[in-house]
Scaffold this motif. Sequence first.
Motif, PDB file in Angstrom:
ATOM      1  N   PHE A   1      57.689 -67.865 -36.499  1.00 35.43           N
ATOM      2  CA  PHE A   1      56.929 -66.635 -35.692  1.00 35.43           C
ATOM      3  C   PHE A   1      56.662 -66.831 -33.970  1.00 35.43           C
ATOM      4  CE2 PHE A   1      52.268 -64.932 -33.718  1.00 35.43           C
ATOM      5  CZ  PHE A   1      52.638 -63.962 -33.776  1.00 35.43           C
ATOM      6  N   ALA A   2      56.783 -68.418 -33.222  1.00 39.53           N
ATOM      7  CA  ALA A   2      56.586 -68.728 -32.380  1.00 39.53           C
ATOM      8  C   ALA A   2      57.877 -68.408 -32.000  1.00 39.53           C
ATOM      9  CB  ALA A   2      56.365 -69.979 -31.966  1.00 39.53           C
ATOM     10  N   PHE A   3      59.134 -68.245 -32.774  1.00 37.95           N
ATOM     11  CA  PHE A   3      60.543 -68.827 -32.007  1.00 37.95           C
ATOM     12  C   PHE A   3      60.907 -66.263 -32.628  1.00 37.95           C
ATOM     13  CE2 PHE A   3      61.342 -72.852 -32.729  1.00 37.95           C
ATOM     14  CZ  PHE A   3      61.775 -73.016 -31.695  1.00 37.95           C
ATOM     15  N   LEU A   4      59.875 -66.015 -33.095  1.00 36.32           N
ATOM     16  CA  LEU A   4      60.647 -64.650 -33.185  1.00 36.32           C
ATOM     17  C   LEU A   4      59.628 -64.039 -31.945  1.00 36.32           C
ATOM     18  CD1 LEU A   4      60.661 -62.239 -34.552  1.00 36.32           C
ATOM     19  CD2 LEU A   4      58.131 -62.467 -34.724  1.00 36.32           C
ATOM     20  N   LEU A   5      58.346 -64.496 -31.712  1.00 40.69           N
ATOM     21  CA  LEU A   5      58.282 -64.467 -29.711  1.00 40.69           C
ATOM     22  C   LEU A   5      59.563 -64.335 -28.468  1.00 40.69           C
ATOM     23  CD1 LEU A   5      54.176 -64.613 -29.919  1.00 40.69           C
ATOM     24  CD2 LEU A   5      55.194 -62.888 -30.887  1.00 40.69           C
ATOM     25  N   LYS A   6      59.717 -65.184 -29.114  1.00 39.98           N
ATOM     26  CA  LYS A   6      60.357 -65.479 -27.897  1.00 39.98           C
ATOM     27  C   LYS A   6      61.879 -65.627 -28.012  1.00 39.98           C
ATOM     28  CE  LYS A   6      61.014 -70.394 -27.320  1.00 39.98           C
ATOM     29  NZ  LYS A   6      61.583 -70.559 -25.924  1.00 39.98           N
ATOM     30  N   ARG A   7      61.996 -64.605 -28.926  1.00 38.77           N
ATOM     31  CA  ARG A   7      63.330 -63.655 -29.248  1.00 38.77           C
ATOM     32  C   ARG A   7      64.620 -64.758 -29.827  1.00 38.77           C
ATOM     33  NH1 ARG A   7      63.208 -58.596 -25.339  1.00 38.77           N
ATOM     34  NH2 ARG A   7      61.067 -57.922 -25.303  1.00 38.77           N
ATOM     35  N   GLN A   8      63.895 -65.168 -30.757  1.00 39.99           N
ATOM     36  CA  GLN A   8      65.347 -66.681 -30.585  1.00 39.99           C
ATOM     37  C   GLN A   8      65.752 -66.796 -31.961  1.00 39.99           C
ATOM     38  OE1 GLN A   8      64.451 -70.471 -29.205  1.00 39.99           O
ATOM     39  NE2 GLN A   8      64.707 -70.118 -27.390  1.00 39.99           N
ATOM     40  N   ILE A   9      65.900 -65.295 -32.816  1.00 32.96           N
ATOM     41  CA  ILE A   9      65.185 -65.522 -34.319  1.00 32.96           C
ATOM     42  C   ILE A   9      65.025 -63.562 -34.242  1.00 32.96           C
ATOM     43  CG2 ILE A   9      62.675 -65.693 -34.676  1.00 32.96           C
ATOM     44  CD1 ILE A   9      64.533 -66.867 -37.598  1.00 32.96           C
ATOM     45  N   ALA A  10      65.679 -63.087 -35.102  1.00 37.27           N
ATOM     46  CA  ALA A  10      65.920 -61.851 -35.230  1.00 37.27           C
ATOM     47  C   ALA A  10      64.436 -61.113 -36.852  1.00 37.27           C
ATOM     48  CB  ALA A  10      66.794 -61.045 -35.852  1.00 37.27           C
ATOM     49  N   VAL A  11      63.998 -59.991 -36.652  1.00 35.11           N
ATOM     50  CA  VAL A  11      62.995 -60.123 -36.933  1.00 35.11           C
ATOM     51  C   VAL A  11      63.075 -60.066 -38.441  1.00 35.11           C
ATOM     52  CG1 VAL A  11      61.585 -57.709 -37.735  1.00 35.11           C
ATOM     53  CG2 VAL A  11      61.450 -58.940 -35.703  1.00 35.11           C
ATOM     54  N   PRO A  12      64.347 -58.989 -39.296  1.00 39.25           N
ATOM     55  CA  PRO A  12      64.529 -59.515 -40.648  1.00 39.25           C
ATOM     56  C   PRO A  12      64.678 -60.902 -41.145  1.00 39.25           C
ATOM     57  CG  PRO A  12      66.082 -57.647 -39.475  1.00 39.25           C
ATOM     58  CD  PRO A  12      65.258 -58.412 -38.411  1.00 39.25           C
ATOM     59  N   MET A  13      65.628 -61.356 -40.341  1.00 40.03           N
ATOM     60  CA  MET A  13      65.162 -63.487 -40.333  1.00 40.03           C
ATOM     61  C   MET A  13      64.176 -64.079 -40.452  1.00 40.03           C
ATOM     62  SD  MET A  13      67.697 -65.518 -41.473  1.00 40.03           S
ATOM     63  CE  MET A  13      69.399 -64.772 -41.234  1.00 40.03           C
ATOM     64  N   ALA A  14      63.431 -63.498 -39.966  1.00 32.44           N
ATOM     65  CA  ALA A  14      62.497 -64.526 -39.184  1.00 32.44           C
ATOM     66  C   ALA A  14      61.785 -63.928 -40.889  1.00 32.44           C
ATOM     67  CB  ALA A  14      61.502 -63.857 -37.839  1.00 32.44           C
ATOM     68  N   LEU A  15      61.446 -62.526 -41.083  1.00 29.77           N
ATOM     69  CA  LEU A  15      60.712 -62.418 -42.069  1.00 29.77           C
ATOM     70  C   LEU A  15      60.647 -62.934 -43.613  1.00 29.77           C
ATOM     71  CD1 LEU A  15      59.728 -58.458 -41.953  1.00 29.77           C
ATOM     72  CD2 LEU A  15      58.499 -60.661 -41.138  1.00 29.77           C
ATOM     73  N   ALA A  16      62.190 -62.923 -43.768  1.00 33.57           N
ATOM     74  CA  ALA A  16      62.681 -63.772 -45.219  1.00 33.57           C
ATOM     75  C   ALA A  16      62.349 -65.185 -44.801  1.00 33.57           C
ATOM     76  CB  ALA A  16      64.742 -63.581 -44.845  1.00 33.57           C
ATOM     77  N   TYR A  17      62.451 -65.637 -43.572  1.00 36.08           N
ATOM     78  CA  TYR A  17      62.226 -67.226 -43.410  1.00 36.08           C
ATOM     79  C   TYR A  17      60.817 -67.909 -44.057  1.00 36.08           C
ATOM     80  CZ  TYR A  17      66.128 -69.734 -40.250  1.00 36.08           C
ATOM     81  OH  TYR A  17      66.819 -71.192 -40.281  1.00 36.08           O
ATOM     82  N   MET A  18      59.834 -66.611 -44.029  1.00 38.58           N
ATOM     83  CA  MET A  18      58.887 -67.006 -44.068  1.00 38.58           C
ATOM     84  C   MET A  18      58.593 -66.822 -45.465  1.00 38.58           C
ATOM     85  SD  MET A  18      56.702 -64.501 -40.641  1.00 38.58           S
ATOM     86  CE  MET A  18      56.631 -65.141 -39.239  1.00 38.58           C
ATOM     87  N   ALA A  19      59.027 -65.586 -45.497  1.00 41.73           N
ATOM     88  CA  ALA A  19      59.170 -65.434 -47.138  1.00 41.73           C
ATOM     89  C   ALA A  19      59.596 -66.680 -48.588  1.00 41.73           C
ATOM     90  CB  ALA A  19      59.746 -64.103 -47.701  1.00 41.73           C
ATOM     91  N   VAL A  20      60.171 -67.072 -47.981  1.00 43.09           N
ATOM     92  CA  VAL A  20      61.391 -68.562 -48.713  1.00 43.09           C
ATOM     93  C   VAL A  20      60.398 -69.423 -47.987  1.00 43.09           C
ATOM     94  CG1 VAL A  20      63.644 -67.331 -48.394  1.00 43.09           C
ATOM     95  CG2 VAL A  20      62.794 -69.155 -46.900  1.00 43.09           C
ATOM     96  N   GLN A  21      59.579 -70.126 -47.803  1.00 38.45           N
ATOM     97  CA  GLN A  21      58.417 -70.572 -46.714  1.00 38.45           C
ATOM     98  C   GLN A  21      57.626 -70.868 -47.882  1.00 38.45           C
ATOM     99  OE1 GLN A  21      58.322 -70.369 -42.846  1.00 38.45           O
ATOM    100  NE2 GLN A  21      60.445 -71.172 -42.568  1.00 38.45           N
ATOM    101  N   VAL A  22      56.469 -69.621 -47.674  1.00 36.22           N
ATOM    102  CA  VAL A  22      56.011 -69.790 -48.850  1.00 36.22           C
ATOM    103  C   VAL A  22      56.271 -70.126 -49.973  1.00 36.22           C
ATOM    104  CG1 VAL A  22      54.194 -68.067 -49.856  1.00 36.22           C
ATOM    105  CG2 VAL A  22      54.709 -68.264 -47.162  1.00 36.22           C
ATOM    106  N   ALA A  23      57.557 -69.351 -50.632  1.00 37.88           N
ATOM    107  CA  ALA A  23      57.799 -69.190 -52.295  1.00 37.88           C
ATOM    108  C   ALA A  23      58.349 -71.003 -52.804  1.00 37.88           C
ATOM    109  CB  ALA A  23      59.169 -68.639 -52.277  1.00 37.88           C
ATOM    110  N   GLY A  24      58.803 -71.567 -51.654  1.00 31.97           N
ATOM    111  CA  GLY A  24      59.225 -72.786 -51.359  1.00 31.97           C
ATOM    112  C   GLY A  24      57.914 -73.537 -51.523  1.00 31.97           C
ATOM    113  N   GLY A  25      57.474 -73.688 -50.290  1.00 36.28           N
ATOM    114  CA  GLY A  25      55.621 -74.687 -50.568  1.00 36.28           C
ATOM    115  C   GLY A  25      54.877 -73.696 -51.910  1.00 36.28           C
ATOM    116  N   ILE A  26      54.991 -73.067 -52.515  1.00 31.03           N
ATOM    117  CA  ILE A  26      54.101 -73.129 -54.150  1.00 31.03           C
ATOM    118  C   ILE A  26      55.281 -73.850 -54.744  1.00 31.03           C
ATOM    119  CG2 ILE A  26      53.653 -71.519 -55.437  1.00 31.03           C
ATOM    120  CD1 ILE A  26      52.994 -69.261 -53.352  1.00 31.03           C
ATOM    121  N   PHE A  27      56.022 -73.872 -54.922  1.00 29.77           N
ATOM    122  CA  PHE A  27      57.148 -74.187 -56.044  1.00 29.77           C
ATOM    123  C   PHE A  27      56.958 -76.267 -55.046  1.00 29.77           C
ATOM    124  CE2 PHE A  27      61.476 -76.780 -57.062  1.00 29.77           C
ATOM    125  CZ  PHE A  27      61.581 -76.291 -58.636  1.00 29.77           C
TER     126      PHE A  27
END
Length: 231
Positions: free
Chosen positions: A76-102
């Motif tokens: 989220f911080a890097f998204l606000l800094k515009r160092q990661i695009a919105v689609p990639m940021a959302l994909a990162y967040m999704a796999v982070q949550v899924a990976g954490g649960i796993f």
Amino acid sequence: MSASDYDVSRRLVAEALGTAMLVGTVVGSGIMADNLTDDVAVALLGNTIPTGAILVVLITMLGPISGAHFNPAVTFAFLLKRQIAVPMALAYMAVQVAGGIFGTFVAHVMFELPVLQASTTARTGTGQWVAEIVATFGLVGTILAGIKFRESAVPWLVGLYITAAYWFTASTSFANPAVAIARSFTDTFSGIRPVDLPGFLICEFLGAAIALVLFSWLLTPGVRVRDKRPA
């Protein structure tokens, strides 16, 4: 090499794998510590050291592939800094949550516990919420300053910061929405009740945003005003 040298699939797998290993360490070391001692302070220490250590390993190992966020608040911080695009940021967040649960599920399997659980550990109240703002603020600030001044030290800086924050914050420094969500799936030493998640998640993202604002200003050199001396 930098994360931009790797394709999307490898970056997402690195984020999922890193978050899974991080959570597996948090939950697994918590279970082990709780099994070995009835002293809560000793158990917390047994939970703290492996968490800090694995962060050094994971960031060093996977950072060149994905940037080693392993944390939606960092993304989220890097998204606000515009160092990661919105689609990639959302994909990162999704796999982070899924990976954490796993990672939580794998820890349960290793210790022969029921795979599906829901935590009953209460973690709520003003002190806990402020602690999560402080913990995430410090983590994001550590990352931003580390990248600015000594990028090679970031793995150690993050590992040491989290090791310290386990002990100086009332919440034991979750500082990570994906980890918080994953820990709601374990009714063990490191768990958090699902009903307590919203407060933690809001405060973690808030702490990241505050850190970004302050450190963006702090890390940008201003115009140096020279002392004026009379002729």
